[in-house]
Design a protein around this motif. Structure first.
Motif, PDB file in Angstrom:
ATOM      1  N   ASN A  95      27.921  70.621  79.751  1.00 23.55           N
ATOM      2  CA  ASN A  95      26.926  70.149  78.800  1.00 23.55           C
ATOM      3  C   ASN A  95      27.496  70.109  77.387  1.00 23.55           C
ATOM      4  OD1 ASN A  95      23.849  69.651  79.408  1.00 23.55           O
ATOM      5  ND2 ASN A  95      24.510  71.161  80.934  1.00 23.55           N
ATOM      6  N   ILE A  96      28.207  71.151  77.023  1.00 24.31           N
ATOM      7  CA  ILE A  96      28.753  71.245  75.670  1.00 24.31           C
ATOM      8  C   ILE A  96      29.892  70.264  75.444  1.00 24.31           C
ATOM      9  CG2 ILE A  96      29.911  72.796  74.033  1.00 24.31           C
ATOM     10  CD1 ILE A  96      28.468  75.126  75.467  1.00 24.31           C
ATOM     11  N   ALA A  97      30.612  69.942  76.512  1.00 28.03           N
ATOM     12  CA  ALA A  97      31.848  69.156  76.387  1.00 28.03           C
ATOM     13  C   ALA A  97      31.629  67.660  76.232  1.00 28.03           C
ATOM     14  CB  ALA A  97      32.733  69.416  77.602  1.00 28.03           C
ATOM     15  N   GLN A  98      30.397  67.182  76.257  1.00 28.77           N
ATOM     16  CA  GLN A  98      30.149  65.744  76.310  1.00 28.77           C
ATOM     17  C   GLN A  98      30.797  64.976  75.156  1.00 28.77           C
ATOM     18  OE1 GLN A  98      28.465  64.047  78.965  1.00 28.77           O
ATOM     19  NE2 GLN A  98      29.032  66.052  79.751  1.00 28.77           N
ATOM     20  N   VAL A  99      30.485  65.325  73.913  1.00 30.65           N
ATOM     21  CA  VAL A  99      31.015  64.552  72.776  1.00 30.65           C
ATOM     22  C   VAL A  99      32.520  64.751  72.609  1.00 30.65           C
ATOM     23  CG1 VAL A  99      30.897  64.169  70.283  1.00 30.65           C
ATOM     24  CG2 VAL A  99      28.788  64.430  71.611  1.00 30.65           C
ATOM     25  N   PRO A 100      33.045  65.993  72.684  1.00 30.54           N
ATOM     26  CA  PRO A 100      34.504  66.132  72.609  1.00 30.54           C
ATOM     27  C   PRO A 100      35.238  65.305  73.658  1.00 30.54           C
ATOM     28  CG  PRO A 100      33.476  68.268  72.327  1.00 30.54           C
ATOM     29  CD  PRO A 100      32.383  67.310  72.713  1.00 30.54           C
ATOM     30  N   THR A 101      34.660  65.198  74.853  1.00 30.08           N
ATOM     31  CA  THR A 101      35.286  64.384  75.903  1.00 30.08           C
ATOM     32  C   THR A 101      35.278  62.911  75.512  1.00 30.08           C
ATOM     33  OG1 THR A 101      34.634  65.955  77.624  1.00 30.08           O
ATOM     34  CG2 THR A 101      35.172  63.716  78.328  1.00 30.08           C
ATOM     35  N   MET A 102      34.151  62.430  74.947  1.00 30.48           N
ATOM     36  CA  MET A 102      34.071  61.036  74.512  1.00 30.48           C
ATOM     37  C   MET A 102      35.046  60.754  73.374  1.00 30.48           C
ATOM     38  SD  MET A 102      30.029  59.957  74.804  1.00 30.48           S
ATOM     39  CE  MET A 102      29.318  61.426  74.063  1.00 30.48           C
ATOM     40  N   LYS A 103      35.336  61.786  72.579  1.00 28.62           N
ATOM     41  CA  LYS A 103      36.308  61.634  71.495  1.00 28.62           C
ATOM     42  C   LYS A 103      37.745  61.831  71.976  1.00 28.62           C
ATOM     43  CE  LYS A 103      35.181  63.005  67.305  1.00 28.62           C
ATOM     44  NZ  LYS A 103      34.762  63.813  66.137  1.00 28.62           N
ATOM     45  N   LYS A 104      37.881  62.013  73.292  1.00 27.94           N
ATOM     46  CA  LYS A 104      39.191  62.103  73.953  1.00 27.94           C
ATOM     47  C   LYS A 104      40.006  63.315  73.487  1.00 27.94           C
ATOM     48  CE  LYS A 104      39.345  57.078  74.595  1.00 27.94           C
ATOM     49  NZ  LYS A 104      38.721  57.174  75.920  1.00 27.94           N
ATOM     50  N   TRP A 105      39.302  64.436  73.308  1.00 26.09           N
ATOM     51  CA  TRP A 105      40.005  65.672  73.034  1.00 26.09           C
ATOM     52  C   TRP A 105      40.755  66.125  74.291  1.00 26.09           C
ATOM     53  CZ3 TRP A 105      36.995  69.877  69.849  1.00 26.09           C
ATOM     54  CH2 TRP A 105      36.626  69.349  68.605  1.00 26.09           C
ATOM     55  N   GLU A 106      41.839  66.850  74.094  1.00 25.45           N
ATOM     56  CA  GLU A 106      42.531  67.476  75.207  1.00 25.45           C
ATOM     57  C   GLU A 106      41.634  68.549  75.836  1.00 25.45           C
ATOM     58  OE1 GLU A 106      45.443  66.799  76.513  1.00 25.45           O
ATOM     59  OE2 GLU A 106      46.028  65.236  75.081  1.00 25.45           O
ATOM     60  N   THR A 107      41.731  68.696  77.172  1.00 31.07           N
ATOM     61  CA  THR A 107      40.895  69.669  77.866  1.00 31.07           C
ATOM     62  C   THR A 107      41.088  71.072  77.327  1.00 31.07           C
ATOM     63  OG1 THR A 107      40.940  68.349  79.898  1.00 31.07           O
ATOM     64  CG2 THR A 107      40.326  70.660  80.120  1.00 31.07           C
ATOM     65  N   SER A 108      42.319  71.430  77.027  1.00 34.07           N
ATOM     66  CA  SER A 108      42.589  72.773  76.513  1.00 34.07           C
ATOM     67  C   SER A 108      41.899  72.996  75.164  1.00 34.07           C
ATOM     68  CB  SER A 108      44.098  72.992  76.365  1.00 34.07           C
ATOM     69  OG  SER A 108      44.663  72.032  75.482  1.00 34.07           O
ATOM     70  N   ARG A 109      41.871  71.955  74.325  1.00 31.46           N
ATOM     71  CA  ARG A 109      41.199  72.065  73.026  1.00 31.46           C
ATOM     72  C   ARG A 109      39.693  72.193  73.208  1.00 31.46           C
ATOM     73  NH1 ARG A 109      40.882  67.386  68.288  1.00 31.46           N
ATOM     74  NH2 ARG A 109      39.788  68.676  66.735  1.00 31.46           N
ATOM     75  N   ILE A 110      39.132  71.422  74.141  1.00 35.92           N
ATOM     76  CA  ILE A 110      37.696  71.490  74.419  1.00 35.92           C
ATOM     77  C   ILE A 110      37.316  72.892  74.879  1.00 35.92           C
ATOM     78  CG2 ILE A 110      35.847  70.673  75.935  1.00 35.92           C
ATOM     79  CD1 ILE A 110      37.241  67.943  75.972  1.00 35.92           C
ATOM     80  N   LEU A 150      27.597  71.450  67.731  1.00 31.74           N
ATOM     81  CA  LEU A 150      28.768  71.852  66.946  1.00 31.74           C
ATOM     82  C   LEU A 150      30.095  71.578  67.650  1.00 31.74           C
ATOM     83  CD1 LEU A 150      27.497  75.330  65.696  1.00 31.74           C
ATOM     84  CD2 LEU A 150      27.964  73.350  64.250  1.00 31.74           C
ATOM     85  N   ALA A 151      30.037  71.223  68.932  1.00 35.21           N
ATOM     86  CA  ALA A 151      31.250  71.213  69.756  1.00 35.21           C
ATOM     87  C   ALA A 151      32.351  70.312  69.214  1.00 35.21           C
ATOM     88  CB  ALA A 151      30.896  70.811  71.189  1.00 35.21           C
ATOM     89  N   ALA A 152      32.001  69.142  68.712  1.00 38.21           N
ATOM     90  CA  ALA A 152      33.012  68.203  68.213  1.00 38.21           C
ATOM     91  C   ALA A 152      33.321  68.425  66.733  1.00 38.21           C
ATOM     92  CB  ALA A 152      32.556  66.768  68.448  1.00 38.21           C
ATOM     93  N   ASP A 153      32.873  69.569  66.209  1.00 40.38           N
ATOM     94  CA  ASP A 153      33.151  69.972  64.833  1.00 40.38           C
ATOM     95  C   ASP A 153      32.646  68.950  63.805  1.00 40.38           C
ATOM     96  OD1 ASP A 153      34.036  71.856  63.021  1.00 40.38           O
ATOM     97  OD2 ASP A 153      36.038  70.985  62.856  1.00 40.38           O
ATOM     98  N   PRO A 154      31.372  68.504  63.905  1.00 39.17           N
ATOM     99  CA  PRO A 154      30.855  67.529  62.934  1.00 39.17           C
ATOM    100  C   PRO A 154      30.603  68.197  61.590  1.00 39.17           C
ATOM    101  CG  PRO A 154      29.078  68.288  64.333  1.00 39.17           C
ATOM    102  CD  PRO A 154      30.333  68.924  64.866  1.00 39.17           C
ATOM    103  N   PRO A 155      30.708  67.454  60.498  1.00 36.99           N
ATOM    104  CA  PRO A 155      30.445  68.045  59.185  1.00 36.99           C
ATOM    105  C   PRO A 155      28.961  68.258  58.902  1.00 36.99           C
ATOM    106  CG  PRO A 155      31.019  65.740  58.953  1.00 36.99           C
ATOM    107  CD  PRO A 155      31.228  66.079  60.396  1.00 36.99           C
ATOM    108  N   VAL A 156      28.088  67.527  59.627  1.00 34.91           N
ATOM    109  CA  VAL A 156      26.642  67.579  59.373  1.00 34.91           C
ATOM    110  C   VAL A 156      25.909  67.898  60.676  1.00 34.91           C
ATOM    111  CG1 VAL A 156      24.603  66.254  58.660  1.00 34.91           C
ATOM    112  CG2 VAL A 156      26.781  65.931  57.471  1.00 34.91           C
ATOM    113  N   ILE A 157      24.906  68.776  60.568  1.00 31.33           N
ATOM    114  CA  ILE A 157      24.044  69.099  61.706  1.00 31.33           C
ATOM    115  C   ILE A 157      22.596  68.799  61.311  1.00 31.33           C
ATOM    116  CG2 ILE A 157      23.316  70.853  63.361  1.00 31.33           C
ATOM    117  CD1 ILE A 157      26.267  70.392  63.470  1.00 31.33           C
TER     118      ILE A 157
END
Length: 306
Positions: A95-110, A150-157
């Motif tokens: 559930n948390i990994a959705q946006v980081p995955t779409m941004k093509k982060w490495e699995t280890s970073r996620i 917060l998962a994809a480290d956005p500047p605004v919430i």
């Protein structure tokens, strides 16, 4: 960071938001509050273009929001709802990994980010990352919603009444957690609530709306000491000492010769009692400390100097 310039949202002949202008600074906890139907949620949803504005401009990082690709802009703006709506068939981790995955982060970073954030909100990743939403309490699901934003480290919430469906104890605990989290991550947070006590407790600045317009913007102390209108004064009439006492509370021993007050004691009553007594004992479920005339005067003088 975020700027509204003469923004309106009109439905037919009714203005839900009526020519409002304000700025939210980087790293600020900014609260939108007001009675039901005042336009606060509409204002929030226009920021990430869930609702299109009718006129005016909204700027994000000094550019009009219309100049951004929609998906990329939303990746930079986390969003937490009252109803978290976690995917029931996915684990907490997925559930948390959705946006980081779409941004093509490495699995280890996620995974590193997920583990860090879960630990930060008091959900040890070893215990919670492989659970499913049905295995979590309401408060735990709400924490997962915050972590997901917060998962994809956005500047605004953006947070739209995220705690209003919770019981009072869970709500207070999550407010504490959010304040602690903000002290560590220092994001720009725009938070919608109808609860003035929640606004006073969380907000660096508060924007009070009424019938689509802004009645007043300022710090909690501005609202208590310098309300702009009878509407403002009436709306904050039930404000408590919670936020002010946080600055004034002294860790001194309990003294039964002085009156006891609760965190829900109105500020006006607090001042009246201090006119007669040197010290007040602040008691919730237990003794939390004392507010003294000296501590209040020191706090007010600092505010005046600023």
């Amino acid at each position: 960071m975020i700027k509204f310039d003469n923004v309106s949202k009109v439905y037919g002949d009714k203005a839900a938001v009526d020519h409002i202008s304000f700025e939210v600074n980087e790293g600020e906890f900014f609260v939108l509050i007001g009675p039901s139907g005042c336009g606060k949620t509409t204002t929030l949803k226009m920021i990430n273009r869930l609702i299109p504005l009718s006129s005016g401009y909204i700027y994000f990082k000094n550019q009009p929001i219309s100049s951004y690709k929609l998906d990329e802009m939303r990746w930079d703006i986390g969003y937490v709802l009252q109803q978290i709506a976690l995917f029931p068939h996915m684990t907490v981790r997925d559930n948390i990994a959705q946006v980081p995955t779409m941004k093509k982060w490495e699995t280890s970073r996620i995974d590193e980010q997920i583990n860090r954030l879960l630990d930060m909100v008091g959900l040890p990743h070893e215990q919670f990352r492989d659970r499913y939403p049905s295995e979590l309490s309401g408060g735990q699901q709400q924490r997962i919603g915050v972590v997901r934003a917060l998962a994809a480290d956005p500047p605004v919430i953006l947070m739209d009444e995220p705690f209003s469906a919770l019981d009072p104890l869970s709500r207070e605990k999550l407010q504490d957690d959010l304040l602690h989290l903000q002290s560590e991550i220092n994001k720009t947070i725009i938070f919608v609530t109808h609860d003035i006590n929640e606004a006073f407790r969380l907000g660096d600045r508060i924007c009070l709306m009424n019938q689509g317009r802004i009645e007043q913007i300022g710090t909690p102390r501005d609202f208590v000491e310098r309300p702009n209108s009878e509407f403002v004064q009436s709306f904050i009439g039930n404000a408590t000492i919670e936020r002010l006492a946080a600055d004034c509370l002294e860790p001194i021993p309990y003294n039964a010769t002085y009156p006891a007050v609760k965190p829900e004691t109105p500020v006006s009553e607090l001042y009246a009692l201090l006119a007669e007594h040197e010290q007040l004992n602040v008691i919730d479920t237990e003794y939390r400390g004392a507010v003294t005339r000296t501590s209040v005067f020191k706090t007010l003088s600092k505010g005046g100097a600023e």
